[in-house]
Design a protein around this motif. Sequence first.
Motif, short mmCIF file in Angstrom:
data_model
loop_
_atom_site.label_atom_id
_atom_site.label_comp_id
_atom_site.label_asym_id
_atom_site.label_seq_id
_atom_site.Cartn_x
_atom_site.Cartn_y
_atom_site.Cartn_z
N GLN A 63 -2.47 -4.32 -1.94
CA GLN A 63 -2.41 -5.11 -3.17
C GLN A 63 -1.41 -6.24 -2.94
O GLN A 63 -0.37 -6.03 -2.33
CB GLN A 63 -1.90 -4.26 -4.33
CG GLN A 63 -2.92 -3.28 -4.84
CD GLN A 63 -2.30 -2.33 -5.83
OE1 GLN A 63 -1.13 -2.02 -5.76
NE2 GLN A 63 -3.10 -1.88 -6.77
N MET A 105 0.88 -1.19 0.00
CA MET A 105 0.00 0.00 0.00
C MET A 105 0.90 1.22 0.00
O MET A 105 1.44 1.60 1.03
CB MET A 105 -0.92 0.01 1.23
CG MET A 105 -1.83 1.21 1.24
SD MET A 105 -2.95 1.22 2.65
CE MET A 105 -1.86 1.77 3.94
N TYR A 144 -4.66 -0.60 8.39
CA TYR A 144 -5.79 -0.80 7.49
C TYR A 144 -5.63 0.05 6.25
O TYR A 144 -4.90 1.02 6.26
CB TYR A 144 -7.11 -0.53 8.20
CG TYR A 144 -7.26 0.88 8.70
CD1 TYR A 144 -7.00 1.18 10.03
CD2 TYR A 144 -7.65 1.91 7.87
CE1 TYR A 144 -7.13 2.46 10.50
CE2 TYR A 144 -7.79 3.19 8.33
CZ TYR A 144 -7.51 3.46 9.65
OH TYR A 144 -7.64 4.74 10.11
N GLY A 145 -6.33 -0.34 5.20
CA GLY A 145 -6.24 0.40 3.94
C GLY A 145 -6.49 -0.55 2.80
O GLY A 145 -6.86 -1.70 3.00
N VAL A 146 -6.31 -0.05 1.59
CA VAL A 146 -6.50 -0.89 0.43
C VAL A 146 -5.14 -1.41 0.00
O VAL A 146 -4.32 -0.65 -0.50
CB VAL A 146 -7.18 -0.13 -0.71
CG1 VAL A 146 -7.40 -1.05 -1.88
CG2 VAL A 146 -8.50 0.43 -0.25
N PRO A 162 -8.91 -4.98 0.24
CA PRO A 162 -8.96 -4.04 1.37
C PRO A 162 -8.68 -4.76 2.70
O PRO A 162 -9.00 -5.93 2.84
CB PRO A 162 -10.39 -3.50 1.35
CG PRO A 162 -11.08 -4.14 0.22
CD PRO A 162 -10.25 -5.28 -0.27
N VAL A 163 -8.09 -4.02 3.59
CA VAL A 163 -7.84 -4.54 4.94
C VAL A 163 -8.57 -3.63 5.92
O VAL A 163 -8.34 -2.41 5.92
CB VAL A 163 -6.34 -4.58 5.25
CG1 VAL A 163 -6.13 -4.94 6.70
CG2 VAL A 163 -5.64 -5.57 4.36
N ARG A 164 -9.45 -4.19 6.70
CA ARG A 164 -10.27 -3.36 7.58
C ARG A 164 -9.78 -3.48 9.01
O ARG A 164 -9.13 -4.45 9.38
CB ARG A 164 -11.73 -3.81 7.49
CG ARG A 164 -11.97 -5.21 7.99
CD ARG A 164 -13.44 -5.52 8.15
NE ARG A 164 -13.66 -6.90 8.48
CZ ARG A 164 -13.58 -7.39 9.70
NH1 ARG A 164 -13.26 -6.60 10.70
NH2 ARG A 164 -13.79 -8.67 9.92
N PRO A 165 -10.10 -2.51 9.85
CA PRO A 165 -9.74 -2.60 11.26
C PRO A 165 -10.70 -3.55 11.99
O PRO A 165 -11.63 -4.09 11.40
CB PRO A 165 -9.88 -1.17 11.75
CG PRO A 165 -10.86 -0.55 10.84
CD PRO A 165 -10.71 -1.22 9.52
N GLN A 213 -6.03 -6.48 -5.83
CA GLN A 213 -6.37 -5.52 -4.79
C GLN A 213 -7.22 -6.17 -3.70
O GLN A 213 -8.10 -6.99 -4.00
CB GLN A 213 -7.16 -4.39 -5.44
CG GLN A 213 -7.39 -3.21 -4.56
CD GLN A 213 -7.94 -2.07 -5.37
OE1 GLN A 213 -7.39 -1.70 -6.38
NE2 GLN A 213 -9.04 -1.51 -4.92
#
Lengths: 626, 436
Positions: B375, B344, B371-373, B395-398, B393
């Motif tokens: 790849q 990222m 967290y974030g998008v 996404p990674v969430r909290p 791609q």
Amino acid sequence: MAADLKPAWKSSDLMPFKYLKRKVKLKSKQQELLIRVSILFLVYVLAFIARLFSVLRYESMIHEFDPYFNYRTTLFLTQKGFYEFWNWFDSESWYPLGRIIGGTLYPGLMVTAALIYWTLRFFRFAVHIREVCVLTAPFFASNTTLVAYFFGKEIWDSGAGLVAAALIAICPGYISRSVAGSYDNEGVAIFALLLTFYLFVKAVNTGSLAWALASAFSYFYMVSAWGGYVFIINLIPLYVLVLLITGRYSLRLYVAYNCMYILGMLLAMQIRFVGFQHVQSGEHMAAMGVFFLMQVFYFLDWVKHQLNDPKLFQAFLRIAVTCTVGVGAVALGVGTASGYISPWTGRFYSLLDPTYAKDHIPIIASVSEHQPTAWSSFMFDFHILLLLFPAGLYFCFKRLSDATIFIVMYGLTSMYFAGVMVRLILVATPAVCLISAIAVSATIKNLTLLLRTKNKVSQSGSTKATSGAKASSKASLVQSQPFQGNVVIALLVGAFYLLSRYATHCTWVTSEAYSSPSIVLAARGAHGNRVIFDDYREAYFWLRQNTPSDAKVMSWWDYGYQITAMGNRTVIVDNNTWNNTHIATVGRAMSSYEDEAFEIMRSLDVDYVLVVFGGVTGYSSDDINK
Amino acid sequence: MAKLAIAIFLAISLVLFSRLSFSRESLTGRRILVLLDDLSIKSSHSIFFNSLRSRGFDLDFKLAEDKSLSLQRYSQYLYDGLVLFSPSVERFGGALDLGAVLDFVDSGHNLIIAADSSASDLIKSVATECGVDFDEDPSAMVIDHNSYAVSETEGDHTLIAADDFIESDAILGKNKIEAPILFEGIGHSLNAGSSLVVKVLSASPSAYSANPSSKLSNPPSLTGPALSLVSVVQARNNARIMISGSLSMFSNRFFRSGVQKAGTSAKYKKSGNEQFVTELSKWVFHERGHLKAVNVRHQKVGETDEPAVYRIKDDLDFSVEIYEWSGKSWEPYVADDVQVQFYMMSPYVLNTLSTDQKGLYHTSFKVPDVYGVFQFKIEYHKLGYTSLSLSKQIPVRPFRHNEYERFITTAFPYYGASFTTMAGFFIFSFIFLYHK
């Protein structure tokens, strides 16, 4: 009616007379109530329909930039439910960082709209959530008029309340943020703000725990709706402090403030975006300081009561005050130095020192609604209220009470803030309306009273001669000012003229200036015909139809919310400003030469760049102009 | 009935069409256009052409000035490769020109250019566009007085025995080329601005480029290490280009002749030209060094389905299959230097993938506490191989609100404090109210 009653009055003996008198009394009270309620009802409806210009002229749609984000989140809330909303991690905005929506917004507005929506659905009204969102702000504006009425009644009398309700219903300063389609936090926040203040003043006046509790809940709603709650949490302690200094300390105040502060604080902590700020941020420390001061005051009061010796008490007072101030200062110093208490934020600084933002935080200064207010916009938004405001202050000072002190402080501080930042005119509007309402109501009341006493005197002089001495004295008073009646009538006519001018001005401003959605542009063609530019929405629709669904669109941050809401594409930056570096990167890419910009865009995985060019149609606020 | 007939017809034509389009995907039966100055080259270089034919290529010989020349029809390319054995052509015939050749390469097709001392400006400018600059002096040839090929006549040392190869199995094949290469022609230098050109056959340090028949008046511009004899380019779209300064290098005569490098005693019965040219042409026409990555998978450890989003601190498995084209089939590609990035804006995780020798590459790691998008990124650029660059791609969430620990052991004093306060307050109120 009077003609109807008079014969009965004459022909009756004592018992029916008493009964009838009661009946008459009741009737006139009912009459007054009826008039009051119907006026309020009309004002309520007026406040709603005055804000519908944009719906009639364009269509039922969301305006501007931020409301699109609010709309998108509300849609999500209604579709996925509250917990999904609360935990929503949005990977479509702020690529590649993403945004924790649930933790970075004030959910009050969305929850309100969703509740209205669910209620309507429950009653089987098949509405679309967009309609609810569009009409939320007008609906709450209507509710604000009710609060204004009760507030006016609390600080002055019901007449002032009615005038205040009427004034605030059409005041352009408020309409600018609450027209249909302007689905923004301020729409409900002004209602919550005024309600909190009203309930707090009510609590101070009555010393009732229940009102203080209600005020705390209202404060909670305000915190959940808008960042402007900081104004409340600073104004109320300031007000309490002023009451303490002016020697108006009372148990009522103690109960009201402590209950409101403690409960309000605990409730506000439940909002994720606010979190522990009430105990950790410098902006909230004033409230906490006043809270402790209140305890010290109460304690001193108690000691004074116990000691019964002025000399001893003086000594004790000196020691106690020194100790308290010392402990408070040390605690604040340690807290700040250790980083537990965060310093004031930039926006707060820029309110106290208008030049601060320009020097230190250019991004805040760059927003047009953060600019200092011009005189013309004061005139534009307040019109005659600007003249009535000082008069209202005069009346308030003449009849000083806890409540009027509050409204005076609210008016003065918010006027100062309105001068610092254009957008804060909104916060000042209710205060200005209330104070002006006091001026209008008090003036008209005085004038009509003069007129009425004169009539009464002349009437009673002709019909009855029982209280001759009194009548003659009144008559002499009247005769001492020969043209009083005419002058009073002239003044009344003048006042009504001014008020009607105010009404026309408000309508004109609303229809001309504040009802354009800014996403659809209207212009007059060469032949006076209306031309509608719907280019924005067409562009977003193009993005939605023609780009891959995971495409990343870079644009100036203004369009971020609209691209995500209408184009359904990932954006690099949007109107939320939590990461200045990211905004600066995009700004740099937008304003540097192609080859340099290309590298930046590559590093951000940009697929599309959206640029607004207004050169063809003469649209001045395009990207070239930034 | 008519409707049904139409539907059937449509279905059949659709099937046929898809068959046709499908066969274009496979890498056999490909067509190569060979442009010649003179049709005699067809026979004088027949060994090279026959080796191409035997590997399944259809060769289409045309004179470079043929009026009917065209690389594409209805914006479909008719050929997969182009061989320019026409060094002296000043102008191509038909619709072909410099721009058309470059478009051909830009759309991913392969090209072999052979020049010699009669090279025209056109051929030189094609080479220049590919990142290679031939000597501008039209009469210059590569001369080497130290490592020339020994022959009966003394000559002017323009027939060179070169053996300075690039060290790459991918380009030149696994078998080492023993005999030196016979080379007679012009030299070139690599354009400093082009990072894609690679020298395959370099001249010895004593070589230089000059007119052999005139006396050297000033120092030659191209000497020693700067002088390249054969170079290749792999463009960013994996189109491959081979540029040689000698057309006779491909000829039957050179293929068959023996070679002895001046100053050495080793005498080879057969020059290395045939092996060198054959292997290099295999590389150019993607029969070697062509990679593909398929089946990029990732999932949480212990699960089989690919999630739409990861949570921070999740453990995940990542796998990808990489195959190499062998000319006939896809073979597993085996290497120990394939890396995956969890990326990222900058790589947060960089892991080397382990392989099971059957083409499957695998690794597992913990999602970072950010967290974030993100790849999954594989950027595999290895000399001689087509570059693999793929990204996926995710996404990674909290944490969600209910994914935190409910009760924390270290916070028990606080729980205790609050409950005792509550109890104490209750008792106090009770006593205060009822104890008189």
